[in-house]
Design a protein around this motif. Structure first.
Motif, PDB file in Angstrom:
ATOM      1  N   VAL A  50       8.575  -4.704  18.820  1.00 54.53           N
ATOM      2  CA  VAL A  50       8.024  -3.835  17.776  1.00 54.53           C
ATOM      3  C   VAL A  50       7.507  -4.681  16.627  1.00 54.53           C
ATOM      4  CG1 VAL A  50       8.521  -1.983  16.138  1.00 54.53           C
ATOM      5  CG2 VAL A  50       9.555  -1.929  18.419  1.00 54.53           C
ATOM      6  N   LEU A  51       6.248  -4.467  16.277  1.00 52.07           N
ATOM      7  CA  LEU A  51       5.604  -5.142  15.157  1.00 52.07           C
ATOM      8  C   LEU A  51       5.462  -4.157  14.006  1.00 52.07           C
ATOM      9  CD1 LEU A  51       2.657  -6.761  17.177  1.00 52.07           C
ATOM     10  CD2 LEU A  51       4.963  -7.679  16.848  1.00 52.07           C
ATOM     11  N   ARG A  52       5.138  -4.682  12.838  1.00 54.36           N
ATOM     12  CA  ARG A  52       4.750  -3.821  11.724  1.00 54.36           C
ATOM     13  C   ARG A  52       3.283  -4.074  11.415  1.00 54.36           C
ATOM     14  NH1 ARG A  52       8.859  -3.098   6.792  1.00 54.36           N
ATOM     15  NH2 ARG A  52       8.531  -5.335   6.453  1.00 54.36           N
ATOM     16  N   LEU A  53       2.559  -3.004  11.091  1.00 58.45           N
ATOM     17  CA  LEU A  53       1.137  -3.082  10.813  1.00 58.45           C
ATOM     18  C   LEU A  53       0.848  -2.556   9.419  1.00 58.45           C
ATOM     19  CD1 LEU A  53       1.605  -1.819  13.939  1.00 58.45           C
ATOM     20  CD2 LEU A  53      -0.849  -2.212  14.021  1.00 58.45           C
ATOM     21  N   GLY A  54       0.101  -3.329   8.635  1.00 57.79           N
ATOM     22  CA  GLY A  54      -0.378  -2.845   7.362  1.00 57.79           C
ATOM     23  C   GLY A  54      -1.601  -1.967   7.573  1.00 57.79           C
ATOM     24  N   PRO A  55      -2.112  -1.343   6.506  1.00 59.26           N
ATOM     25  CA  PRO A  55      -3.276  -0.463   6.647  1.00 59.26           C
ATOM     26  C   PRO A  55      -4.538  -1.236   6.986  1.00 59.26           C
ATOM     27  CG  PRO A  55      -2.720  -0.787   4.330  1.00 59.26           C
ATOM     28  CD  PRO A  55      -1.619  -1.412   5.121  1.00 59.26           C
TER      29      PRO A  55
END
Length: 332
Positions: A183-188
């Motif tokens: 699981v990654l995190r994505l900015g806008p």
């Protein structure tokens, strides 16, 4: 912290240089304000940061610091922080500070290039040609920028082309360590390298290395919208034929769409089937005038800068050249 220091000074210099173009300054600072949400930055943080900045400037400016200089800096910081705060608060009304994204596919295309497909946990709005920042679980709070390699699709999946670079913490993790289920995190989404497909002008695209990713997305988007007589020329550059990992896919698109022409370009030793030879910007310039075209460029910063110069010489007006120097945004 050295990286953060450099980014801070670049932002301050950009704000100072952009004072004569308030509209462009607002665009840049608004994107910065929205992006800072992913770090947990709150409105109340801006005032103490401003005080620390003024005190640091006063300490190191020595005899050059006086009341007028302090007032000018306070006014400048007030403008910068106000724009960033307004943008962040507006974004908070409609979107989260980041998205969770599960890796659903990981394909190694070359020894150091991977195509990573991610499923976000909720609807993720973006346009072909844009990019976003990614954070991996192995390097918390270290974000790097990557362009979307496909146009928005019905299943909501996002695709990125990642090249592992020397000392690149995030890029090496994404290429050599990431796997389905992570699981990654994505900015806008951010970036202005989008295309108005209703404008009607022919389109010229230059993509170097993994810079072909947003070019591929723009071509897909053009195919979905219909080009209405517009032609699209893609020049895709790499050092060796084996590094043209996206060429087959682009050629398949060209076979289905007669308005699309794909020209591979090799700058290193060896040759490839149908490939032009030479540095990508110079090869494009040799084709003569490109006047009347809209142009987009993506790739290493040096290539993009040389490409802009070549296009200007070839007759493309500066206002019709679009690029996002993602490499300058530390895509590592």
């Amino acid at each position: 912290m050295d990286v953060q220091r450099d980014r801070l000074f670049r932002a301050l210099l950009s704000a100072a240089r952009g004072a004569e173009d308030p509209a462009a300054l607002r665009v840049g600072l608004s994107a910065l304000g929205r992006g800072h949400r992913r770090y947990g930055t709150l409105t109340g943080h801006y005032a103490p940061v401003g005080e620390c900045l003024v005190q640091a400037l006063a300490r190191y400016a020595g005899g050059r610091w006086d009341a007028d200089t302090e007032l000018a800096w306070r006014r400048a910081y007030r403008l910068i922080s106000t724009i960033m705060i307004e943008a962040a608060e507006e974004a908070a009304r409609t979107s989260p500070p980041w998205w969770q994204g599960e890796v659903v596919r990981h394909e190694r295309r070359t020894r150091d290039v991977a195509v990573v497909t991610v499923r976000p946990d909720q609807a993720y709005p973006f346009r072909a040609g844009q990019y976003c920042s990614l954070e991996t679980p192995w390097w918390p709070r270290v974000w790097r920028h990557y362009s979307f390699a496909a146009a928005p699709r019905p299943d909501g999946l996002l695709t990125f082309h990642v090249k592992a670079v020397q000392a690149g913490w995030v890029s090496n993790a994404l290429v050599h360590r990431a796997a389905p289920g992570d699981v990654l995190r994505l900015g806008p989404a951010a970036g202005e390298m989008t295309v108005d497909h209703g404008a009607g002008a022919d389109l010229l695209c230059l993509g170097g290395g993994t810079g072909i990713a947003p070019i591929r997305a723009l071509v897909e988007e053009a195919a979905e919208h219909g080009v209405s007589g517009r032609s699209v020329e893609v020049f895709y550059g790499a050092r060796r034929a084996a590094e043209l990992y996206a060429l087959d896919g682009l050629r398949e698109l060209a076979a289905r769409n007669p308005w699309l022409t794909v020209r591979p370009v090799l700058s290193g030793a060896g040759s490839g089937e149908g490939a032009l030879t030479g540095e990508l910007p110079e090869v494009v310039g040799r084709f003569g005038s490109w006047a009347g075209r809209d142009a987009v460029l993506s790739g290493p910063p040096a290539m993009v800068r040389r490409g802009v110069e070549a296009l200007l010489r070839a007759g493309v007006p500066a206002g019709r050249i679009r690029h996002d120097l993602v490499g300058d945004l530390a895509s590592r």
